[in-house]
Scaffold this active site. Structure first.
Site, PDB file in Angstrom:
ATOM      1  N   ARG A   1      42.625  44.545  38.273  1.00 44.16           N
ATOM      2  CA  ARG A   1      42.344  43.155  37.888  1.00 44.16           C
ATOM      3  C   ARG A   1      41.985  43.114  36.408  1.00 44.16           C
ATOM      4  O   ARG A   1      41.019  43.728  35.976  1.00 44.16           O
ATOM      5  CB  ARG A   1      41.214  42.537  38.713  1.00 44.16           C
ATOM      6  CG  ARG A   1      40.885  41.121  38.227  1.00 44.16           C
ATOM      7  CD  ARG A   1      40.150  40.248  39.215  1.00 44.16           C
ATOM      8  NE  ARG A   1      38.759  40.593  39.393  1.00 44.16           N
ATOM      9  CZ  ARG A   1      37.854  39.785  39.977  1.00 44.16           C
ATOM     10  NH1 ARG A   1      38.217  38.602  40.434  1.00 44.16           N
ATOM     11  NH2 ARG A   1      36.606  40.180  40.124  1.00 44.16           N
TER      12      ARG A   1
ATOM     13  N   ASP B   1      28.035  39.357  41.401  1.00 41.39           N
ATOM     14  CA  ASP B   1      28.828  39.556  40.199  1.00 41.39           C
ATOM     15  C   ASP B   1      28.774  38.279  39.386  1.00 41.39           C
ATOM     16  O   ASP B   1      27.984  37.378  39.678  1.00 41.39           O
ATOM     17  CB  ASP B   1      30.249  40.000  40.526  1.00 41.39           C
ATOM     18  CG  ASP B   1      31.075  38.928  41.235  1.00 41.39           C
ATOM     19  OD1 ASP B   1      30.596  37.778  41.362  1.00 41.39           O
ATOM     20  OD2 ASP B   1      32.202  39.229  41.653  1.00 41.39           O
TER      21      ASP B   1
END
Length: 541
Positions: A172, A454
């Protein structure tokens, strides 16, 4: 092509310049060939990114002025026509459980060895992008692809190595809104997404293809099909440059912004040669709901814990993604289970029960797989998707949801019921505070109160409070949420965090700096787009 301009230091203006102290092993991934490709990509594509970001602001201004998001009338025929994406490689057909996490060496090994089909190696929301971590992450992924990655834990001496049959690796990259300040082209910081894509592709595509896999990517934070078109051009350019068959590069796009959910067909169409799936990036999606509709007093979210996937606007989002993907021959990936295993047996069982309920909902909706943040949850998720997918299939592409009524814009924008509580507000402050402190210290993935937090979950925490302040919301105890109340609670919760982490950790940490950032962005009159933007300036190198 413009003529090169030579600067006083002898470097031409269209050269790649690294503005950071060297990291050990840097020369093995930032090779002459890799930097040559990066230079070429920047020359052809970097200048388009500011325009794409400006388009976001234009669209947001329309929404702010009362034009709610909707499906695009100009692409109606595209949505109604029959077409499919190019195809899905064999090793991406079965993605029933994906584990995600940052690209530190131990995590890469453990994730690839977990009971999961795919490891999504993350340079974005779970990584604080210091130069050291970015370069080390590229080295770690290169070694993983080569099959010779190992790690010895300094505290225990334990050796970590890859198993014989590791998960499929997907990288990613960072979103289009992020710059890589340590690398410049034409005296400008380059798009971080181009850096991540280029370095991973160049160092690994041959090895991946030789193993029957390929250069696979997760693309985050898209807001329109025009951004997808930009990525399609990048992919096609690189494939042609390296004499690869069109469609060799494969990507999965996260549908994690509210504008993008109205352009899923269009995103799939623009990337039809390369795309294999869309993913419900639920936490960023909730954050984007708040951010996109921040001027609307009738669309205010309650406590974060109340916004679950059976909430009407999130359920509609999940079902529409499944229906859209399967109609076009693409996989529909479910979202993240942020829980982490607990040493307390009762608490751990409660967490597993919540994960099981969440994953059953996704599997029933027809998703082809799901995300977990910890290897300890992989077995639970795998068991559920095995049950729904069955022995005769490797995914749920056969689930068309054609019997569903059309999902309309008002369902995707529906307000969410639930309480706004003092406990929830204080918890949001502590989570955002601790996460921001960890992030500016270089740690982008942090266990807090039983969840793997996160950037996306921290964004929900701070924007919820901003939204409550802006629209003069009352907590369930009748107290009005104001800037003054937030500042008062911030001081109190800073003291609470000090008690929780201990005086030594607090003193040697950067909690006061984190509190300053949090106060500035939460009390700002205009919503700050991303908490990581002011944090990036303070990030340890």
């Amino acid at each position: 092509m413009t003529d090169q301009i030579t600067m006083d230091n002898g470097i031409t203006a269209d050269e790649i310049v690294i503005n950071a102290d060297p990291v050990k092993g840097q020369e093995t991934v930032l090779t002459e060939g890799a930097l040559s490709l990066l230079k070429t990509l920047c020359k052809h594509f970097a200048a388009d990114v500011p325009t794409l970001l400006a388009n976001r602001k234009v669209k947001q201004a329309l929404i702010d002025n009362g034009q709610l998001p909707d499906f695009l009338p100009e692409t109606k025929s595209l949505r109604e026509n029959e077409w499919k994406v190019r195809g899905i490689p064999n090793d991406l057909q079965d993605r029933r459980v994906e584990i995600t996490g940052p690209v530190d060496r131990k995590m890469v090994i453990n994730a690839l060895n977990a009971n999961a089909k795919v490891f999504m190696a993350d340079f974005e929301d779970s990584l604080a992008p210091s130069w050291q971590k970015i370069v080390a992450g590229q080295i770690n992924l290169r070694d993983a692809v080569a099959g010779d990655i190992s790690y010895i834990a300094a505290e225990t001496g334990k050796l970590y190595t890859l198993d014989d049959d590791p998960a499929v690796l997907i990288c990613r990259v960072r979103g289009l809104h992020m710059l890589e300040k340590h690398v410049s082209f034409a005296e400008q910081a380059i798009p971080a997404s181009l850096f991540d894509f280029c370095i991973y592709f160049y160092n690994n595509y041959r090895q991946l293809l030789s193993k029957g896999s390929g250069p696979y990517f997760y693309i985050p934070k898209l807001e329109s099909h025009l951004e997808a078109r930009w990525w399609a051009k990048v992919f096609a350019f690189v494939e042609e440059r390296f004499c690869l068959q069109p469609g060799t590069i494969k990507c999965t796009c996260l549908i994690e912004t509210l504008p993008a959910v109205f352009e899923m067909d269009e995103i799939l169409f623009e990337l039809r040669s390369n795309i294999v799936a869309l993913n419900c990036g639920r936490w960023d999606y909730i954050f984007s709901y708040i951010k996109t509709l921040n001027r609307y007093s009738d669309r205010i979210l309650p406590d974060r814990q109340s916004v679950t996937m059976d909430t009407p606007f999130l359920s509609a989002y999940s079902r529409l993604l499944v229906k859209t993907c399967h109609k076009r021959g693409a996989l529909a990936m479910g979202g993240m289970a942020a829980f982490i295993p607990s040493k307390d047996a009762n608490e751990n069982q409660q967490n597993l029960d919540k994960v099981r309920q969440d994953k059953q909902l996704e599997a029933r909706n027809g998703h082809d797989g799901t995300w977990v943040a910890h290897p300890g949850l992989a077995d639970t998720a795998m068991e559920i998707f095995n049950e729904y997918i069955g022995e005769d299939h490797v995914n749920q592409l056969h689930i068309t949801r054609d019997v569903d009524a059309p999902i309309l814009a008002h369902e995707l924008l529906a307000a969410c019921d639930g309480a706004r509580t003092e406990i929830g507000m204080r918890r949001n402050i502590r989570i955002a505070l601790q996460y921001t402190e960890a992030w500016i210290n270089g740690n982008g993935c942090v266990p807090i109160y039983g969840l793997m937090e996160d950037a996306a979950t921290a964004e929900i925490a701070r924007t919820s409070i901003w939204q409550w302040i802006k629209h003069s919301q009352h907590l369930s105890n009748g107290v009005l949420v104001t800037k003054a109340l937030f500042k008062e609670m911030l001081v109190q919760e800073l003291a609470q965090v000090k008690e929780e982490v201990g005086a030594a950790r607090f003193t040697h940490g950067r909690f006061t700096e984190a509190a300053v950032i949090l106060e500035q962005i939460t009390t700002a009159d205009e919503l700050v787009d991303f908490i990581t933007q002011p944090g990036y300036e303070l990030l340890v190198s």
